[in-house]
Structure formats: structure tokens, C-alpha cells
Design an enzyme around this catalytic site. Structure first.
Site, PDB file in Angstrom:
ATOM      1  N   ASP A 222       0.840  -1.197   0.000  1.00  0.00           N
ATOM      2  CA  ASP A 222       0.000   0.000   0.000  1.00  0.00           C
ATOM      3  C   ASP A 222       0.879   1.251   0.000  1.00  0.00           C
ATOM      4  O   ASP A 222       1.864   1.324   0.737  1.00  0.00           O
ATOM      5  CB  ASP A 222      -0.868  -0.022   1.268  1.00  0.00           C
ATOM      6  N   GLU A 271      14.672 -15.375   0.168  1.00  0.00           N
ATOM      7  CA  GLU A 271      15.100 -16.469   1.061  1.00  0.00           C
ATOM      8  C   GLU A 271      14.047 -17.566   1.100  1.00  0.00           C
ATOM      9  O   GLU A 271      14.320 -18.683   1.520  1.00  0.00           O
ATOM     10  CB  GLU A 271      15.242 -15.954   2.500  1.00  0.00           C
TER      11      GLU A 271
HETATM   12  C1  NOJ Z   1      -4.425   2.993  -0.868  1.00  0.00           C
HETATM   13  C2  NOJ Z   1      -5.550   2.087  -0.514  1.00  0.00           C
HETATM   14  O1  NOJ Z   1      -5.861   1.307  -1.629  1.00  0.00           O
HETATM   15  C3  NOJ Z   1      -6.683   2.966  -0.067  1.00  0.00           C
HETATM   16  O2  NOJ Z   1      -7.884   2.265   0.062  1.00  0.00           O
HETATM   17  C4  NOJ Z   1      -6.286   3.636   1.220  1.00  0.00           C
HETATM   18  O3  NOJ Z   1      -7.276   4.563   1.596  1.00  0.00           O
HETATM   19  C5  NOJ Z   1      -4.966   4.378   1.069  1.00  0.00           C
HETATM   20  N1  NOJ Z   1      -3.983   3.638   0.322  1.00  0.00           N
HETATM   21  C6  NOJ Z   1      -4.374   4.674   2.407  1.00  0.00           C
HETATM   22  O4  NOJ Z   1      -3.925   3.485   2.991  1.00  0.00           O
END
Ligand code: NOJ
Length: 557
Positions: A222, A271
Site C-alpha cells: 500500500d 530467502e
Molecule cells: C491505498 C488504498 O488502496 C486505499 O484504500 C487507502 O485509503 C490508502 N492507500 C491509504 O492506505
């Protein structure tokens, strides 16, 4: 081309071994995004859960995907639907427990499916133990260095430390009662980690190992572009941050330092046996910069958001496809195509509206047109070399739900909206499994976002074995990808001459024609008709391809 076991293996150990033998499986894999809140609810609380996902794995195996990516299911106060993690090694009770995660991973492997989990390293929840203790200990606490705490500007520190804005709207800083401010690029409940602090890196390397030891096949990272901030947290110097986002390298996004982190992570992953992978959620200004994330010693895949953001327009698509393949080739990575996910309006609704409205749209548009184009766009995507991600419900042709009442909305951006729509709830409505029944088979206790009337007609049950249904189109397309080696594999396309508004390319024994022109066109029939997203009329060596339709032909027997 991946090889697939047609039948579920008799036991998970045997097929986990079978799964592990498929080297480089991810290069042309089709990966299905499960949004656990909205997939299947096993306990009737109106919220999807891991047991619900586990019970529906055979559906995914039969659909023909290679792997499942699960959005976060970790312990979280759910300020941003689980992207605010309070404990990275625990499952939130609303989704189940670690034993459920274990059972899900084992069952998936038993069915020949890989499992990718979400990793959220840019920020934690404000309820994470580190942040709570940092707050309690006050200014000067070493724990504050694991986040970005700063004194404010102005005579009495009443102004934020810099001019950065949150992606969800409003300032990216919140002041705490003792007077300091902390940085949050997203909601105030999501404080950003300070990746210059060694404890942060140590902790995430340990979290990676925790889930790798649990048997996961990879991680979707993310905000992979956000971990490193420019030295000194300099002002942006612009009042139009939204315009810059995605078009420029920002002091908080796509900083070159992030790549050092991924090089370290890659050594950990390597690994482990079993060809495990990283996929980056990295919004960068260009596909060329996206390619930096998938250099040979970094991550494996990076979502192609330039492709996702393109209009249904042959010229635009032609350009983004070429640029993508040209930028991935030198780093030896496959392209990673995607049209929908839990953050953007579903492509069936995007294409139902005029182009240029962005990726969060609040109008239904022309639904019939949108669905026709969405089906055509999917067949185009699945004909391109590389991997493709599909988002739960797109195989049913679900539209965004654009008329959710204000009182049910949960997207944090909706409440802080400053120029952003914050309408992500529209693509997160629980999916329909059956024609009738409580929440159309999602669960026995309603659904956390209301499903529209008539949702049952779009259900898995209603579309199964229904000729021409979107579900059967996806099933046929995925089956064809398995049996035709030229689909998915390779690094390039050979463009064929085509009328304006039409894309045509050959890949070995396979030809794809996508008509975005809005009118039917006559093209040569390039062999045996394999699949089409609409009705194709063939006469002799010619074929009439209706508007907004994609066709696959093969010259193989
Ligand atoms: C991207 C995620 O896909 C989204 O849903 C989220 O709100 C933001 N990152 C923050 O984590």
C-alpha cells in the site's frame, strides 16, 4: 503461460507443492482482488469475513484466476476500511482470527490458488501501540521519532509545520493536546511512519517474515511510493496539490529513497521458496517512473495506473500500451494491467460517463454503453502481455452504486472532502451471489452498505450458464488464457493496420481487435473466432465488429 491444475488436489500439502513448482507464475497471472468486507459474510453480521472468503474459493478456482489478493483484514479501528492497522500480526475479530487466515491460505493452496496479502507500511492506525505510547509519553519521547512529530509554525506553534495536504482533503498535519503536530498523508487516524528510524524498518522486515511463515505467496504494498519523505519535509509551495498529484514527483511521493527499502525486502522474499511476489501500489507521474519499482532486485509487479486512468479511446490506449511495454522491457518486468479496484469507480461506470471525469465519478451515466465498453476493455486487457488484476464484482459487470445515502457512507475522504469526491463506497457494495434471499447471498444478516434493488439479477447465480452473460465471458476469457500460450506471455505486441478508433494487434497465433470507435467496422477475420465481447457477424474472410466490442481470433487449429 501458467500451468493450472484443473481439479482440486486431494490434499493441500500435495497441491501446495504443485503450486511451488510453477516458477515465474506471476508474469502472466490473473489475480483477483477480494475486498473482504464485501465478498461473503459467514456469520450474518453484515460484514464479510475470512471464513466467507474461504467458503467461496471454489468459485474463484472455477472462474479461472491464478491468485487472490486480499485487502487488509488486520486488527484495525476501520477509520479507513482496514488501511489503518493497529496490529499487523493479528486478524480483526470482525474478519475472524489467525486460524481463519491459516485455513484460508491452506485451502487456497489446495485449490491451486496463490494468496497475496496487503501490507500497509506508510502509516499505522492512531491506535497502534507505538503511536498511543508516543502520544502518552509526550514531546521528547524517543517513540515520537518513529512517526513525524514536529512543533508548529507561527507565534505559538498554531500553524502546521508545512503546507502539505492530506490525500483525503485538509491539512496533512494534526495538532495533539501538548502542542506538537504529527504528519498523516491520509486520515488523521493514519499517522505516517518515519522510515528514517531503524525500528520501523526492523519491524516491517519482521512483519514480512510473519506472513511469509504463514504461507502467503506475496504482498501488495500500500502507498509503496510514499514511505520516504524529502529531507527536512520541505513545503510543496503550491496551493494546487491535487493538480500536481500523479503528475509530478512530490516531496512525499516517489522519492528515490524508497527503492533502498524494496531492495532489502527483496532479499528477504528471495530467502523463501515458492516464487513469492511483491506488487506495488505506486502512483507515479509516468509509466517510466513506475518501472523503477520493478527493477530486477526490487519488486515484481506495479499496478499500471496510467492504463487504469485511460479513456476508452484507441489512440490513448495505443499510446499507453506502447509506453508501458517500452518502459518495462529494459527492466525485464511484465506489465501489470488493471481496470478497477476498491479506490476507483468501476470501469463499467467510468466508461458509461464522458471521458475526463477522473477515476471517482458520482453519476451512473449510460449503463448499457458502460457495460458494453467494460466487457470490451476487459477482453483487450486480457489479450495484452503481462499480468492482470480483476476486482471482485467486475466479472458480474457490476456498476458503481452512485446513490448511496449519506448516512451509510464510510469513505473517510467523503467526510473531509476538499476538492475530492470521496465516493469510493460506490465500488465497495457487497456482491450478489444469488437472485433472492438475504443480501442476495452475501450473508444472512444484511450488508454493511445497502445493495440496490435488482442486484440479484446481476448475481453469480443469475449469470451462471447464461449465454452472453458477463460472468460467462470472464470464464471463457480466463479459460482461453490458460489454453492459448500466446495470451499473457511475451513482452510485445505487433500492431496491425486498423481504421481510426480501432486497435488491432497480433501476438503469435493470436489476433485481438478492439473497436472503440462508436460505430461498427468491417475488418479481416483473422482466423478462427475465439471469443468476442459482443455479436460478431462473419462473411467469408471479413467480420463486422460492432461498436465498443473486442474480438479474439486464433490461427491455431
Ligand atoms: C491505498 C488504498 O488502496 C486505499 O484504500 C487507502 O485509503 C490508502 N492507500 C491509504 O492506505
Amino acid at each position: 503461460m501458467s500451468q493450472h491444475s484443473a481439479d482440486p488436489a486431494p490434499n493441500s500439502v500435495a497441491s501446495a507443492t504443485a503450486v511451488a513448482k510453477r516458477g515465474d507464475w506471476w508474469r502472466d497471472a490473473v489475480i483477483y482482488q477480494v475486498y473482504p468486507r464485501s465478498f461473503a459474510d459467514s456469520d450474518g453480521d453484515g460484514m464479510g469475513d475470512l471464513e466467507g472468503v474461504r467458503s467461496r474459493l471454489p468459485y474463484l478456482r472455477d472462474l479461472g484466476v491464478d491468485a487472490v489478493w486480499l485487502s487488509p483484514f488486520y486488527a484495525s479501528p476501520q477509520a479507513d476500511a482496514g488501511y489503518d492497522v493497529a496490529d499487523y500480526r493479528a486478524v480483526d475479530p470482525m474478519f475472524g482470527g489467525l486460524l481463519d487466515a491459516d485455513a484460508l491460505i491452506r485451502d487456497a493452496h489446495g485449490l491451486g490458488l496463490r494468496v497475496i496479502v496487503d501490507l500497509v507500511p506508510n502509516h499505522s492506525s492512531d491506535q497502534h501501540e507505538w503511536f498511543r505510547r508516543a502520544l502518552a509519553e509526550g514531546p521528547g519521547s524517543p517513540l515520537r521519532d518513529r512517526y513525524h512529530f514536529r512543533p508548529g509554525k507561527g507565534d505559538s506553534g498554531e500553524l502546521p509545520p508545512n503546507d502539505w495536504e492530506s490525500i483525503f482533503g485538509g491539512p496533512a498535519w494534526t495538532r495533539v493536546p501538548d502542542g506538537e503536530w504529527y504528519l498523516h498523508l491520509f486520515a488523521p487516524e493514519q499517522p505516517d511512519f518515519n522510515w528514517n528510524h531503524p525500528a520501523v524498518g526492523d519491524e516491517f522486515r519482521s512483519i514480512l517474515r510473519f506472513w511469509l511463515d504463514m504461507g502467503v505467496d506475496g504482498f501488495r504494498i500500500d502507498v509503496a511510493h510514499g514511505l520516504v519523505k524529502a529531507e527536512g519535509l520541505p513545503d510543496l509551495g503550491s496551493h494546487d496539490q491535487l493538480k500536481l498529484l500523479g503528475n509530478d514527483v512530490m516531496p512525499f511521493f516517489d522519492q528515490d529513497g524508497v527503492h533502498d527499502i524494496y531492495r532489502q525486502w527483496r532479499t528477504i522474499l528471495d530467502e523463501y521458496s515458492g516464487d513469492r511476489v511483491f506488487v506495488a501500489e505506486a502512483w507515479t507521474p509516468t509509466v517510466e517512473r513506475t518501472a523503477n519499482y520493478v527493477r530486477p532486485d526490487e519488486l515484481h509487479q506495479a499496478f499500471n495506473f496510467q492504463y487504469l486512468s485511460s479513456a476508452w479511446d484507441a489512440a490513448e490506449l495505443h499510446e499507453v500500451i506502447d509506453r508501458t511495454l517500452d518502459s518495462m522491457r529494459p527492466v525485464g518486468a511484465p506489465a501489470t494491467w488493471v481496470l478497477s479496484n476498491h479506490d476507483v469507480t468501476r470501469h463499467s461506470t467510468r466508461f458509461a460517463n464522458p471521458p475526463g471525469l477522473g477515476t471517482q465519478i458520482r453519476t451512473a451515466g449510460d449503463r448499457e454503453l458502460g457495460l458494453r465498453r467494460a466487457r470490451a476493455a476487459t477482453l483487450l486487457m486480457l489479450a495484452l502481455p503481462g499480468s492482470a488484476y480483476i476486482y471482485q464484482g467486475e466479472e458480474l459487470g457490476l456498476p458503481d452504486v452512485v446513490d448511496l445515502p449519506d448516512e451509510v457512507r464510510q469513505d473517510p475522504a467523503y467526510f473531509r472532502g476538499a476538492g475530492q469526491d470521496g465516493f469510493r463506497d460506490g465500488c465497495r457494495v457487497p456482491i450478489p451471489w444469488t437472485r433472492e434471499g438475504s443480501s442476495y447471498g452475501f450473508g444472512s444478516g444484511g450488508s454493511w452498505l445497502p445493495q440496490p434493488a435488482g442486484w440479484g439479477e446481476l448475481s453469480v447465480q443469475a449469470q451462471t450458464a447464461e449465454p452472453g452473460s458477463t460472468l460467462e465471458l470472464y470464464r471463457a476469457a480466463l479459460a482461453a488464457r490458460r489454453s492459448h500460450a500466446d495470451l499473457g506471455a511475451g513482452e510485445g505486441v505487433e500492431w496491425l493496420k486498423a481504421p481510426e478508433g480501432v486497435l488491432a494487434f497480433r501476438r503469435g497465433e493470436f489476433v485481438c481487435v478492439a473497436n472503440t470507435s462508436g460505430e461498427s467496422v468491417t475488418t479481416p477475420a483473422h482466423g478462427r473466432l475465439l471469443l468476442a465481447s459482443g455479436e460478431i457477424a462473419e462473411t467469408g474472410n471479413e467480420a463486422k465488429v460492432p461498436a465498443d466490442t473486442t474480438v479474439w481470433w486464433t490461427t491455431a487449429d
